[in-house]
Design a protein around this motif. Structure first.
Motif, PDB file in Angstrom:
ATOM      1  N   ILE A  30       1.411   4.048 -15.134  1.00  0.00           N
ATOM      2  CA  ILE A  30       0.042   3.694 -14.742  1.00  0.00           C
ATOM      3  C   ILE A  30       0.002   3.309 -13.266  1.00  0.00           C
ATOM      4  O   ILE A  30      -0.906   3.703 -12.524  1.00  0.00           O
ATOM      5  CB  ILE A  30      -0.486   2.539 -15.625  1.00  0.00           C
ATOM      6  N   ALA A  31       1.015   2.526 -12.828  1.00  0.00           N
ATOM      7  CA  ALA A  31       1.068   2.104 -11.422  1.00  0.00           C
ATOM      8  C   ALA A  31       1.204   3.318 -10.501  1.00  0.00           C
ATOM      9  O   ALA A  31       0.546   3.406  -9.458  1.00  0.00           O
ATOM     10  CB  ALA A  31       2.225   1.144 -11.214  1.00  0.00           C
ATOM     11  N   LYS A  32       2.068   4.266 -10.894  1.00  0.00           N
ATOM     12  CA  LYS A  32       2.273   5.471 -10.073  1.00  0.00           C
ATOM     13  C   LYS A  32       1.005   6.312 -10.037  1.00  0.00           C
ATOM     14  O   LYS A  32       0.636   6.845  -8.985  1.00  0.00           O
ATOM     15  CB  LYS A  32       3.436   6.292 -10.636  1.00  0.00           C
ATOM     16  N   ASN A  33       0.329   6.418 -11.170  1.00  0.00           N
ATOM     17  CA  ASN A  33      -0.902   7.198 -11.235  1.00  0.00           C
ATOM     18  C   ASN A  33      -1.980   6.571 -10.350  1.00  0.00           C
ATOM     19  O   ASN A  33      -2.708   7.276  -9.637  1.00  0.00           O
ATOM     20  CB  ASN A  33      -1.388   7.284 -12.681  1.00  0.00           C
ATOM     21  N   ALA A  34      -2.060   5.225 -10.395  1.00  0.00           N
ATOM     22  CA  ALA A  34      -3.037   4.518  -9.561  1.00  0.00           C
ATOM     23  C   ALA A  34      -2.736   4.755  -8.080  1.00  0.00           C
ATOM     24  O   ALA A  34      -3.650   4.990  -7.278  1.00  0.00           O
ATOM     25  CB  ALA A  34      -3.010   3.021  -9.878  1.00  0.00           C
ATOM     26  N   GLN A  35      -1.440   4.724  -7.720  1.00  0.00           N
ATOM     27  CA  GLN A  35      -1.068   4.950  -6.324  1.00  0.00           C
ATOM     28  C   GLN A  35      -1.389   6.374  -5.894  1.00  0.00           C
ATOM     29  O   GLN A  35      -1.843   6.614  -4.769  1.00  0.00           O
ATOM     30  CB  GLN A  35       0.419   4.665  -6.120  1.00  0.00           C
ATOM     31  N   ASN A  36      -1.169   7.322  -6.789  1.00  0.00           N
ATOM     32  CA  ASN A  36      -1.517   8.711  -6.477  1.00  0.00           C
ATOM     33  C   ASN A  36      -3.008   8.854  -6.212  1.00  0.00           C
ATOM     34  O   ASN A  36      -3.424   9.601  -5.314  1.00  0.00           O
ATOM     35  CB  ASN A  36      -1.092   9.636  -7.615  1.00  0.00           C
ATOM     36  N   ASN A  37      -3.820   8.131  -6.992  1.00  0.00           N
ATOM     37  CA  ASN A  37      -5.271   8.167  -6.777  1.00  0.00           C
ATOM     38  C   ASN A  37      -5.634   7.604  -5.414  1.00  0.00           C
ATOM     39  O   ASN A  37      -6.506   8.137  -4.718  1.00  0.00           O
ATOM     40  CB  ASN A  37      -5.986   7.386  -7.878  1.00  0.00           C
ATOM     41  N   PHE A  38      -4.967   6.505  -5.022  1.00  0.00           N
ATOM     42  CA  PHE A  38      -5.230   5.930  -3.700  1.00  0.00           C
ATOM     43  C   PHE A  38      -4.800   6.902  -2.594  1.00  0.00           C
ATOM     44  O   PHE A  38      -5.467   7.006  -1.562  1.00  0.00           O
ATOM     45  CB  PHE A  38      -4.503   4.595  -3.527  1.00  0.00           C
ATOM     46  N   ASN A  39      -3.684   7.607  -2.821  1.00  0.00           N
ATOM     47  CA  ASN A  39      -3.228   8.589  -1.831  1.00  0.00           C
ATOM     48  C   ASN A  39      -4.255   9.702  -1.667  1.00  0.00           C
ATOM     49  O   ASN A  39      -4.491  10.190  -0.548  1.00  0.00           O
ATOM     50  CB  ASN A  39      -1.880   9.174  -2.250  1.00  0.00           C
ATOM     51  N   ASP A  40      -4.858  10.115  -2.779  1.00  0.00           N
ATOM     52  CA  ASP A  40      -5.901  11.149  -2.719  1.00  0.00           C
ATOM     53  C   ASP A  40      -7.103  10.646  -1.917  1.00  0.00           C
ATOM     54  O   ASP A  40      -7.692  11.391  -1.131  1.00  0.00           O
ATOM     55  CB  ASP A  40      -6.347  11.535  -4.127  1.00  0.00           C
ATOM     56  N   LEU A  41      -7.455   9.372  -2.120  1.00  0.00           N
ATOM     57  CA  LEU A  41      -8.578   8.792  -1.384  1.00  0.00           C
ATOM     58  C   LEU A  41      -8.259   8.718   0.106  1.00  0.00           C
ATOM     59  O   LEU A  41      -9.125   8.982   0.944  1.00  0.00           O
ATOM     60  CB  LEU A  41      -8.900   7.395  -1.918  1.00  0.00           C
ATOM     61  N   LYS A  42      -6.999   8.357   0.424  1.00  0.00           N
ATOM     62  CA  LYS A  42      -6.595   8.287   1.842  1.00  0.00           C
ATOM     63  C   LYS A  42      -6.768   9.651   2.501  1.00  0.00           C
ATOM     64  O   LYS A  42      -7.114   9.745   3.681  1.00  0.00           O
ATOM     65  CB  LYS A  42      -5.143   7.814   1.933  1.00  0.00           C
ATOM     66  N   GLY A  43      -6.533  10.708   1.720  1.00  0.00           N
ATOM     67  CA  GLY A  43      -6.702  12.051   2.249  1.00  0.00           C
ATOM     68  C   GLY A  43      -8.144  12.374   2.598  1.00  0.00           C
ATOM     69  O   GLY A  43      -8.417  13.293   3.381  1.00  0.00           O
ATOM     70  N   MET A  44      -9.084  11.620   2.011  1.00  0.00           N
ATOM     71  CA  MET A  44     -10.502  11.825   2.299  1.00  0.00           C
ATOM     72  C   MET A  44     -10.956  11.041   3.525  1.00  0.00           C
ATOM     73  O   MET A  44     -12.057  11.241   4.023  1.00  0.00           O
ATOM     74  CB  MET A  44     -11.349  11.409   1.085  1.00  0.00           C
ATOM     75  N   LEU A  45     -10.095  10.114   3.996  1.00  0.00           N
ATOM     76  CA  LEU A  45     -10.407   9.335   5.186  1.00  0.00           C
ATOM     77  C   LEU A  45      -9.872  10.066   6.406  1.00  0.00           C
ATOM     78  O   LEU A  45      -8.675  10.322   6.510  1.00  0.00           O
ATOM     79  CB  LEU A  45      -9.770   7.945   5.092  1.00  0.00           C
ATOM     80  N   ASP A  46     -10.744  10.382   7.321  1.00  0.00           N
ATOM     81  CA  ASP A  46     -10.338  11.119   8.514  1.00  0.00           C
ATOM     82  C   ASP A  46      -9.753  10.128   9.521  1.00  0.00           C
ATOM     83  O   ASP A  46     -10.427   9.663  10.441  1.00  0.00           O
ATOM     84  CB  ASP A  46     -11.539  11.842   9.108  1.00  0.00           C
ATOM     85  N   THR A  47      -8.460   9.790   9.340  1.00  0.00           N
ATOM     86  CA  THR A  47      -7.827   8.766  10.173  1.00  0.00           C
ATOM     87  C   THR A  47      -7.691   9.196  11.631  1.00  0.00           C
ATOM     88  O   THR A  47      -7.568   8.349  12.522  1.00  0.00           O
ATOM     89  CB  THR A  47      -6.427   8.403   9.632  1.00  0.00           C
ATOM     90  N   ASP A  48      -7.707  10.499  11.885  1.00  0.00           N
ATOM     91  CA  ASP A  48      -7.594  11.000  13.260  1.00  0.00           C
ATOM     92  C   ASP A  48      -8.952  11.302  13.880  1.00  0.00           C
ATOM     93  O   ASP A  48      -9.032  11.763  15.019  1.00  0.00           O
ATOM     94  CB  ASP A  48      -6.731  12.266  13.293  1.00  0.00           C
TER      95      ASP A  48
END
Length: 267
Positions: A30-48
């Motif tokens: 569950i923890a890994k799945n939650a982290q994967n979801n956060f990683n997907d969200l980070k991909g939606m943030l245009d950090t550059d």
């Protein structure tokens, strides 16, 4: 009879071992799945992306600001997915790299909900509902308080514990809070632990807006006095503050808390 008892005990111990293994496996899945979801969200943030370009978006409360507000374009996709997003919090040297949610009028909504509003043991980082975040908004809070779980998996705000070590603080003294209005960098000036629900708490969680200059100075002096070490940094009246709070397990109902001041004019 003795052999039967031993056999029964062996079966019981085996069942406990299997159950424990399954529980731990599920917990970390569950923890890994939650982290994967956060990683997907980070991909939606245009950090550059451009830190100044803004777009106009709709707000849920049509009675305010003509039903519109301006946010940084880099947050547009995340805002379209969930308009409760207030920003993204990052601390170098830690696993803390998560969206921050804000849902006034619905206290602790994200305590056990993910970005999509579905049940999650990890929950989300979230701003205290009493806070008023924003850019040049009348009534802006002097202190933004962000809460997050201390997960045994080491995720969410678990790494705030690292700030018990002054050496770690010296290597990682700042917090980056990218808000939907602009980037904000904060300088940590106090790290402390304290119990809550004692009936005689140090109620750091109640300081949102200073009624007077003295109220502000008293709060800053109090957190510096409680700090585990001296940082050589302080805050002066009108400095915007950021407080991060999570559970701390060396004491009953303990909390680990960081308090930082905004570095004006810096990212």
């Amino acid at each position: 009879a003795k052999d039967i008892v031993l056999d029964i005990l062996l079966v019981v111990f085996l069942l406990i071992a299997v159950w424990s293994g399954a529980y731990l496996g599920r917990y970390y899945y569950i923890a890994k799945n939650a982290q994967n979801n956060f990683n997907d969200l980070k991909g939606m943030l245009d950090t550059d992306g451009d830190d100044t370009e803004k777009v106009t978006v709709e707000v849920s409360d049509k009675s305010k600001d003509n039903g519109e507000k301006k946010i940084l374009k880099k947050f547009e996709k995340l805002y379209e997915k969930n308009s409760d997003i207030a920003g993204w919090l990052t601390i170098d040297g830690t696993t803390i790299d998560y969206p921050v949610m804000y849902r006034p009028g619905d206290k602790n909504y994200y305590l056990h909900r993910d970005f999509n509003g579905e049940y999650s043991a990890n929950g989300c980082l979230f701003l205290a509902e009493e806070c008023v975040p924003g850019e040049c908004v009348p009534g802006d809070s002097d202190n933004l308080i962000i809460y997050g779980h201390h997960m045994n998996s080491g995720k969410m705000f678990a790494d705030l514990e690292k700030y018990k070590d002054k050496g770690f603080y010296e290597e990682h003294p700042t917090i980056l809070f990218r808000t939907i209005w602009g980037n904000e960098q904060y300088q940590i000036f106090a790290a402390f632990t304290t119990p809550v629900y004692t009936g005689n708490d140090f109620d750091y969680y109640s300081f949102i807006k200073a009624g007077t200059v003295d109220d502000y100075k008293k709060f800053v002096a109090s957190v510096k006095e409680k700090s585990l070490y001296q940082t050589g940094t302080t805050a002066k009246y009108r400095d915007k503050l950021l407080t991060l709070s999570t559970c701390e397990y060396s004491q009953k109902n303990g909390r680990m808390v960081l308090v930082a001041k905004k570095n004006n004019g810096k990212e």
